[in-house]
Design a protein around this motif. Structure first.
Motif, PDB file in Angstrom:
ATOM      1  N   ASN A 207     -13.944 -23.553  -7.426  1.00  0.00           N
ATOM      2  CA  ASN A 207     -12.546 -23.304  -7.097  1.00  0.00           C
ATOM      3  C   ASN A 207     -11.916 -22.548  -8.274  1.00  0.00           C
ATOM      4  OD1 ASN A 207      -9.802 -23.319  -6.495  1.00  0.00           O
ATOM      5  ND2 ASN A 207      -9.850 -25.378  -5.619  1.00  0.00           N
TER       6      ASN A 207
ATOM      7  N   TYR B 142      -9.362 -20.713  -8.505  1.00  0.00           N
ATOM      8  CA  TYR B 142      -7.899 -20.865  -8.556  1.00  0.00           C
ATOM      9  C   TYR B 142      -7.520 -22.108  -9.372  1.00  0.00           C
ATOM     10  CZ  TYR B 142      -3.395 -22.550  -6.688  1.00  0.00           C
ATOM     11  OH  TYR B 142      -2.129 -23.068  -6.549  1.00  0.00           O
TER      12      TYR B 142
ATOM     13  N   ILE C 218      -0.789 -27.419  -7.242  1.00  0.00           N
ATOM     14  CA  ILE C 218      -1.902 -27.359  -6.292  1.00  0.00           C
ATOM     15  C   ILE C 218      -1.506 -28.024  -4.981  1.00  0.00           C
ATOM     16  CG2 ILE C 218      -4.258 -28.155  -5.851  1.00  0.00           C
ATOM     17  CD1 ILE C 218      -4.797 -27.778  -8.863  1.00  0.00           C
TER      18      ILE C 218
ATOM     19  N   ARG D 176       0.952 -25.650  -3.109  1.00  0.00           N
ATOM     20  CA  ARG D 176       0.292 -24.516  -2.472  1.00  0.00           C
ATOM     21  C   ARG D 176      -0.548 -24.987  -1.276  1.00  0.00           C
ATOM     22  NH1 ARG D 176       1.707 -19.545  -2.124  1.00  0.00           N
ATOM     23  NH2 ARG D 176       1.947 -19.374  -4.394  1.00  0.00           N
ATOM     24  N   SER D 177      -1.199 -26.131  -1.426  1.00  0.00           N
ATOM     25  CA  SER D 177      -1.974 -26.667  -0.311  1.00  0.00           C
ATOM     26  C   SER D 177      -1.061 -26.986   0.868  1.00  0.00           C
ATOM     27  CB  SER D 177      -2.727 -27.926  -0.745  1.00  0.00           C
ATOM     28  OG  SER D 177      -3.657 -27.638  -1.775  1.00  0.00           O
TER      29      SER D 177
ATOM     30  N   ARG E 211      -0.231 -23.851   2.677  1.00  0.00           N
ATOM     31  CA  ARG E 211      -1.369 -23.360   3.450  1.00  0.00           C
ATOM     32  C   ARG E 211      -1.618 -24.232   4.690  1.00  0.00           C
ATOM     33  NH1 ARG E 211      -4.653 -19.289   0.188  1.00  0.00           N
ATOM     34  NH2 ARG E 211      -2.869 -18.059  -0.489  1.00  0.00           N
TER      35      ARG E 211
ATOM     36  N   LEU F  58      -3.041 -16.784  -8.123  1.00  0.00           N
ATOM     37  CA  LEU F  58      -3.366 -16.721  -6.704  1.00  0.00           C
ATOM     38  C   LEU F  58      -3.580 -15.281  -6.257  1.00  0.00           C
ATOM     39  CD1 LEU F  58      -3.665 -18.511  -4.126  1.00  0.00           C
ATOM     40  CD2 LEU F  58      -1.307 -17.852  -3.599  1.00  0.00           C
TER      41      LEU F  58
ATOM     42  N   HIS G  23      -7.497 -21.969  -1.190  1.00  0.00           N
ATOM     43  CA  HIS G  23      -6.720 -21.295  -2.223  1.00  0.00           C
ATOM     44  C   HIS G  23      -7.225 -19.884  -2.469  1.00  0.00           C
ATOM     45  CE1 HIS G  23      -5.893 -25.636  -3.608  1.00  0.00           C
ATOM     46  NE2 HIS G  23      -4.862 -25.193  -2.918  1.00  0.00           N
TER      47      HIS G  23
END
Length: 210
Positions: free
Chosen positions: A97, A99, A126, A129-130, A133, A194, A204
């Protein structure tokens, strides 16, 4: 949770286009595999933070809050793995990962309360952003994969709650003014990190529009 509640409440500087969700949903097994590792890392991170309180006596609220987050993330991991298996997929042996790794490289390591604050704020980033998404996947999945749409709709509210929890915990470690200043810096850095990520079916990943 309404489809816009999460997005409106997030302070993220850059916004993910819906086209990212449409692209990610084209490879659901790869997306779910990446998501499973995300939840595994989130659970481990919460348990690690539980032991990092800088004072001799750790407040009960600190341990109980982080234990609850770890429990939530473990439950999410179980849900993702079951869904992945039901669709004929399995967890890969290795996972990267970049990111999250790039964000964690910003931690002021070895600097006591500054380090702990950074770890909490990056955890909040995190989760935020999750959450964004998940909302996009839920929205675009209505036309492409209704099962995943329902799944990510359900998880979005939990990610929003975790984002808030980590911000509140950071405010217990350093004065609020210092936390807010560092938060602004990390928000800027997250947007840049990102943007540098390659596209692909990862939670991500970056996005290159046409």
């Amino acid at each position: 949770m309404s489809k816009d509640l999460c997005l409106d409440d997030l302070p993220l500087i850059s916004r993910t286009p819906d086209a990212w969700g449409e692209s990610a949903l084209q490879e659901p097994l790869a997306l779910l595999n990446d998501h499973a590792y995300l939840e595994k890392k989130a659970a481990a991170n919460a348990l690690e933070l539980l032991n990092r309180w800088p004072e001799p006596v750790c407040p009960d609220a600190w341990t109980s809050t982080l234990a609850a987050v770890a429990n939530d993330e473990t439950a999410h991991l179980n849900s993702v793995v079951r869904l992945l298996a039901r669709r004929g997929g399995r967890l890969e042996r290795t996972h990267r990962n970049p990111y999250a790794n790039a964000l964690r490289n910003l931690v002021r390591k070895g600097q006591g309360s500054d380090e702990l604050t950074d770890r909490l704020l990056i955890s909040a980033l995190i989760e935020a952003r999750s959450c964004e998404r998940f909302v996009i996947l839920a929205r675009r999945g209505r036309d492409h994969d209704r099962e995943l749409a329902r799944f990510y709709h359900r998880l979005g509210a939990s990610e929003l709650g975790h984002y808030h929890v980590f911000l509140v915990l950071a405010g217990h470690v350093l004065p609020q003014g210092e936390v807010e200043a560092r938060w602004r810096d990390l928000l800027e850095a997250e947007s840049t990190i990102l943007d540098a990520q390659p596209p692909g079916p990862r939670m991500h990943s970056g996005f290159r529009g046409g």
